[in-house]
Design a protein around this motif. Structure first.
Motif, PDB file in Angstrom:
ATOM      1  N   PHE A  44       0.845  -1.183   0.000  1.00  0.00           N
ATOM      2  CA  PHE A  44       0.000   0.000   0.000  1.00  0.00           C
ATOM      3  C   PHE A  44       0.886   1.241   0.000  1.00  0.00           C
ATOM      4  CE2 PHE A  44      -2.068  -3.452   2.285  1.00  0.00           C
ATOM      5  CZ  PHE A  44      -3.246  -3.587   1.557  1.00  0.00           C
ATOM      6  N   SER A  45       0.282   2.396  -0.193  1.00  0.00           N
ATOM      7  CA  SER A  45       1.040   3.644  -0.094  1.00  0.00           C
ATOM      8  C   SER A  45       0.102   4.763   0.318  1.00  0.00           C
ATOM      9  CB  SER A  45       1.725   3.991  -1.424  1.00  0.00           C
ATOM     10  OG  SER A  45       0.773   4.367  -2.402  1.00  0.00           O
ATOM     11  N   GLY A  46       0.688   5.845   0.814  1.00  0.00           N
ATOM     12  CA  GLY A  46      -0.109   6.996   1.224  1.00  0.00           C
ATOM     13  C   GLY A  46       0.779   8.184   1.504  1.00  0.00           C
ATOM     14  N   GLY A  47       0.157   9.296   1.816  1.00  0.00           N
ATOM     15  CA  GLY A  47       0.901  10.511   2.103  1.00  0.00           C
ATOM     16  C   GLY A  47       0.307  11.255   3.268  1.00  0.00           C
ATOM     17  N   THR A  48       0.877  12.382   3.570  1.00  0.00           N
ATOM     18  CA  THR A  48       0.288  13.275   4.558  1.00  0.00           C
ATOM     19  C   THR A  48      -0.590  14.305   3.869  1.00  0.00           C
ATOM     20  OG1 THR A  48       2.297  14.642   4.493  1.00  0.00           O
ATOM     21  CG2 THR A  48       2.167  12.973   6.209  1.00  0.00           C
ATOM     22  N   GLU A  49      -0.486  14.379   2.529  1.00  0.00           N
ATOM     23  CA  GLU A  49      -1.336  15.227   1.701  1.00  0.00           C
ATOM     24  C   GLU A  49      -1.770  14.419   0.481  1.00  0.00           C
ATOM     25  OE1 GLU A  49       0.662  18.844   0.598  1.00  0.00           O
ATOM     26  OE2 GLU A  49       1.716  18.954   2.521  1.00  0.00           O
ATOM     27  N   VAL A  50      -2.870  14.813  -0.118  1.00  0.00           N
ATOM     28  CA  VAL A  50      -3.361  14.157  -1.326  1.00  0.00           C
ATOM     29  C   VAL A  50      -3.060  15.042  -2.533  1.00  0.00           C
ATOM     30  CG1 VAL A  50      -5.393  13.312  -2.559  1.00  0.00           C
ATOM     31  CG2 VAL A  50      -5.187  12.942  -0.089  1.00  0.00           C
ATOM     32  N   THR A  51      -2.386  14.482  -3.531  1.00  0.00           N
ATOM     33  CA  THR A  51      -2.086  15.220  -4.773  1.00  0.00           C
ATOM     34  C   THR A  51      -2.551  14.385  -5.959  1.00  0.00           C
ATOM     35  OG1 THR A  51       0.179  14.327  -4.782  1.00  0.00           O
ATOM     36  CG2 THR A  51      -0.161  16.498  -3.765  1.00  0.00           C
TER      37      THR A  51
END
Length: 210
Positions: free
Chosen positions: A81-88
């Motif tokens: 899986f992957s993710g961020g602290t912001e959505v771009t």
């Protein structure tokens, strides 16, 4: 999307593992990751890996896609899986560099600035859903081992209560090359580095659990 690859995913994966020379300090970190993954694998028979970077647009996406491939290659029940602290957005340059090494992308959502892709590769019966999201998005299974891939994530990543453990593996951000003649080369270099390190981790896990 059309197929634009010039080398098979398997060949690129194996060649990257042989070509990239890992520093001793880096190997120590990668071995710690592998040992932690193997320990959880032995206990639970499955491991969720979550690659985390600020924008979830480049390095964390590469990490997820290569871990997805490595699980197939090494026949391990590890989910990526992957993710961020912001959505771009899953940046177009990231998509292109993965397409160039055999991954296939099918757009399943055109509705906004953050398209969703079904990602697969030759010989795969499974797909993963690729799009930019927060690390705690409902599509990311818990609990997970968190792997942060950029300097910002290391200093600003929030407390992650569902993480079994957290490791920091910074990679060069190819963003510096965007809209230049060297963009494809820069993205391919980071692509290759991440592929090589994911190979190293999964190969070590395989040795430990089998």
């Amino acid at each position: 999307m059309s197929k634009t690859y010039t080398i098979s995913t398997e060949n690129f994966f194996k060649l990257a593992s042989k070509k990239i020379k890992l520093a001793a300090e880096r190997k120590i970190i990668l071995l710690k990751v592998a040992e932690t993954v193997a320990k959880e694998y032995t206990a639970s028979k499955v491991v969720n890996l979550n690659f985390i970077c600020t924008h979830n647009s480049r390095r964390s996406q590469l990490g997820q896609v290569w871990a997805f491939y490595a699980a197939h290659y090494f026949k391990l029940n590890i989910l990526a899986f992957s993710g961020g602290t912001e959505v771009t957005a899953f940046y177009r340059g990231t998509v292109k560099t993965l397409q160039s090494v055999g991954f296939e992308f099918k757009v399943v959502d055109f509705s906004h600035q953050n398209p969703k892709y079904l990602i697969s590769f030759n010989g795969s019966t499974d797909t993963i859903l690729g799009f930019s999201k927060r690390f705690d998005n409902e599509t990311n299974k818990e609990p997970f081992i968190a792997i942060t891939t950029c300097n910002n994530a290391d200093t600003n990543c929030p407390f992650i209560p569902t993480a079994i453990d957290r490791f920091h593996l910074p990679f060069v951000d190819p963003k510096f090359s965007d809209n230049t003649s060297g963009q494809a080369e820069a993205y391919l270099k980071t692509n290759e580095q991440i592929a090589a390190e994911v190979f190293f981790i999964f190969n070590e896990v395989k040795k430990i659990v089998h």
